[in-house]
Write an enzyme that holds these catalytic residues in place. Structure first.
Site, short mmCIF file in Angstrom:
data_model
loop_
_atom_site.label_atom_id
_atom_site.label_comp_id
_atom_site.label_asym_id
_atom_site.label_seq_id
_atom_site.Cartn_x
_atom_site.Cartn_y
_atom_site.Cartn_z
CB CYS A 1 -43.85 78.66 98.44
SG CYS A 1 -45.46 79.39 98.75
CG HIS B 1 -44.68 75.32 96.48
ND1 HIS B 1 -45.09 74.99 97.75
CD2 HIS B 1 -45.39 76.40 96.11
CE1 HIS B 1 -45.99 75.86 98.12
NE2 HIS B 1 -46.21 76.72 97.15
CG ASN C 1 -49.55 77.28 98.45
OD1 ASN C 1 -48.68 76.74 99.12
ND2 ASN C 1 -49.35 78.34 97.70
N1 ACO Z 1 -64.06 81.71 92.67
C1 ACO Z 1 -64.73 82.16 91.60
N2 ACO Z 1 -64.31 83.19 90.83
C2 ACO Z 1 -63.15 83.76 91.17
C3 ACO Z 1 -62.40 83.35 92.30
C4 ACO Z 1 -62.90 82.29 93.06
N3 ACO Z 1 -62.26 81.81 94.14
N4 ACO Z 1 -61.31 84.13 92.37
C5 ACO Z 1 -61.34 84.98 91.35
N5 ACO Z 1 -62.47 84.77 90.62
C6 ACO Z 1 -62.91 85.46 89.42
C7 ACO Z 1 -62.34 86.85 89.29
O1 ACO Z 1 -63.12 87.78 90.01
C8 ACO Z 1 -62.40 87.07 87.81
O2 ACO Z 1 -63.73 87.44 87.47
P1 ACO Z 1 -64.01 88.51 86.28
O3 ACO Z 1 -63.41 87.89 85.06
O4 ACO Z 1 -65.48 88.60 86.26
O5 ACO Z 1 -63.28 89.75 86.70
C9 ACO Z 1 -62.15 85.68 87.22
O6 ACO Z 1 -62.43 84.76 88.29
C10 ACO Z 1 -60.76 85.49 86.73
O7 ACO Z 1 -59.87 85.96 87.76
P2 ACO Z 1 -58.34 85.92 87.59
O8 ACO Z 1 -57.68 86.37 88.85
O9 ACO Z 1 -57.98 86.60 86.31
O10 ACO Z 1 -58.16 84.36 87.44
P3 ACO Z 1 -56.94 83.56 86.84
O11 ACO Z 1 -57.39 82.84 85.66
O12 ACO Z 1 -55.70 84.38 86.77
O13 ACO Z 1 -56.70 82.50 88.00
C11 ACO Z 1 -55.32 82.05 89.90
C12 ACO Z 1 -56.42 82.92 89.32
C13 ACO Z 1 -55.79 80.62 90.00
C14 ACO Z 1 -54.94 82.52 91.28
C15 ACO Z 1 -54.12 82.16 88.93
O14 ACO Z 1 -53.78 83.51 88.69
C16 ACO Z 1 -52.93 81.45 89.42
O15 ACO Z 1 -52.87 80.24 89.41
N6 ACO Z 1 -51.90 82.17 89.87
C17 ACO Z 1 -50.73 81.55 90.43
C18 ACO Z 1 -50.59 82.01 91.77
C19 ACO Z 1 -50.71 80.95 92.81
O16 ACO Z 1 -50.94 79.81 92.57
N7 ACO Z 1 -50.51 81.44 94.00
C20 ACO Z 1 -50.55 80.62 95.14
C21 ACO Z 1 -49.68 81.20 96.17
S1 ACO Z 1 -48.14 81.61 95.59
C22 ACO Z 1 -47.12 80.37 95.68
O17 ACO Z 1 -47.25 79.54 96.48
C23 ACO Z 1 -46.12 80.34 94.62
#
Ligand code: ACO
Length: 337
Positions: free
Chosen positions: A115, A264, A294
């Site tokens: 990224c 980004h 992304n």
């Molecule tokens: N749809 C529905 N539910 C989902 C999905 C989905 N696509 N994905 C995960 N869940 C569920 C999980 O199973 C979990 O369920 P549970 O509570 O019953 O176990 C719940 O949602 C919460 O999951 P988490 O992974 O804890 O969700 P979080 O609130 O952390 O959000 C996210 C996830 C959006 C990816 C977040 O961690 C984030 O924004 N991280 C930043 C990373 C990022 O943006 N990466 C992109 C690539 S990296 C880069 O370019 C820098």
């Protein structure tokens, strides 16, 4: 000897025609529009057809950038291609792009940095131009993520986030001019391999024992990206803010001096948080994640093209770029567009 400066003389972008909304994904991925929008800001993403390679997207973006720069394609004397999803392991995607553009003979670099690829590439292009080695560098970021996503409910935490696309810029040289003339000002680059496996794709790879990839690895889905979302989120906010603050300070600039920020686009909440920490008014940040998801190395030049089209980015504006990605890698740039 002339004192060379670099500037962005042209910008172009391309995304595959087929868009997939969150509602489309609801049908197969056990996800919901509400979950995706609330957590990431994404509304839709574009995914390429099976017969399209990353360099094909790059060709279209490059053609638009060449036309925008009003140069003949043969004026390009170097290609830098940032991608984590090349056409093949080797040779680099830059060679495929070069051949498709009919620019055989000029050097073609492939760079990674995921990224942060565009910012690393911009820094390289800027340095090459300042030495006088090249006059017009085609700097491209392009990705086809869709072919490397686990598009089953098991992979929903990663697959909903990523889209395909390409962005291209022509980085040209000119003799040093005034402070308010278009020119690339400075860069701040970092990496920390201690976090390499927090966001990565394990296979294929030479680190995998005797086989780069085998059936067991495929069964374990090691050929799909893995992400520790919360760790990535935390580090992205911290590192993008830190780097941007450093770049502004080292150029004696404040947030008020900057006309537009192009970050980004991994997650709208990451960018909102960076804006909050830095005290950046929301209207100074141009976000595109809602439309593309992304797109990794393509994100910043794609956003640049869209900002120009939307009338949000004009010649002479002071622009701050910042990115964070797998590696971990991160950085920022300041330029007068
Ligand atoms: N749809 C529905 N539910 C989902 C999905 C989905 N696509 N994905 C995960 N869940 C569920 C999980 O199973 C979990 O369920 P549970 O509570 O019953 O176990 C719940 O949602 C919460 O999951 P988490 O992974 O804890 O969700 P979080 O609130 O952390 O959000 C996210 C996830 C959006 C990816 C977040 O961690 C984030 O924004 N991280 C930043 C990373 C990022 O943006 N990466 C992109 C690539 S990296 C880069 O370019 C820098």
């Amino acid at each position: 000897m002339a004192n060379w400066q670099s500037y962005i003389s042209g910008v172009g972008a391309f995304v595959p025609e087929k868009a997939f909304t969150n509602f489309d994904l609801e049908k197969t991925l056990d996800t919901s529009d509400e979950w995706i929008q609330q957590r990431t800001g994404i509304v839709k993403r574009h995914w390429a057809d099976d017969d399209v390679a990353t360099s094909d997207l790059a060709v279209k973006a490059s053609e638009e950038a060449i036309a925008d720069a009003k140069i003949d394609k043969h004026d390009i004397d170097c290609i830098i291609f940032a991608t984590l999803s090349p056409d093949h392991d080797f040779p680099g995607a830059g060679c495929f792009l070069q051949e498709k553009l009919g620019l055989n003979g000029i050097p073609a670099f492939d760079i990674r940095q995921q990224c942060t690829g565009y910012i690393y590439g911009l820094s390289m292009a800027d340095a090459f131009i300042k030495t006088g080695q090249y006059k017009n560098i085609l700097l491209v970021g392009a990705e086809i993520h869709s072919k490397g996503l686990d598009r089953t409910p098991e992979g929903r935490n990663v697959s909903v986030l990523f889209g395909d696309g390409a962005g291209a810029t022509i980085i040209s040289s000119k003799e040093s001019g005034g402070d308010n003339d278009s020119h690339i000002i400075s860069h701040d680059l970092h990496a920390d391999g201690a976090f390499a496996k927090e966001l990565w794709i394990p296979a294929p790879g030479t680190a995998n024992g005797a086989d780069r990839i085998n059936q067991t690895m495929l069964d374990e889905k090691l050929n799909f990206g893995f992400m520790n979302g919360r760790t990535v989120f935390m580090h992205a906010v911290k590192r993008m803010s830190e780097s941007l603050a450093f770049t502004l300070k080292s150029n004696n600039c404040t947030i008020d001096d900057v006309d537009l920020f192009l970050f980004h686009q991994a997650n709208l909440r990451i960018n909102d948080k960076v804006g909050e920490i830095m005290g950046i008014p929301a209207e100074k940040v141009f976000n595109t994640i809602q439309d593309y998801g992304n797109t990794t190395a393509a994100t910043i030049p794609l956003g640049m093209r869209d900002a120009v089209k939307a009338g949000r980015l004009e010649k002479g504006m002071l622009v701050g770029l910042a990115a964070f990605g797998s590696g971990f890698t991160w950085g920022s740039s300041l330029l007068r567009y």
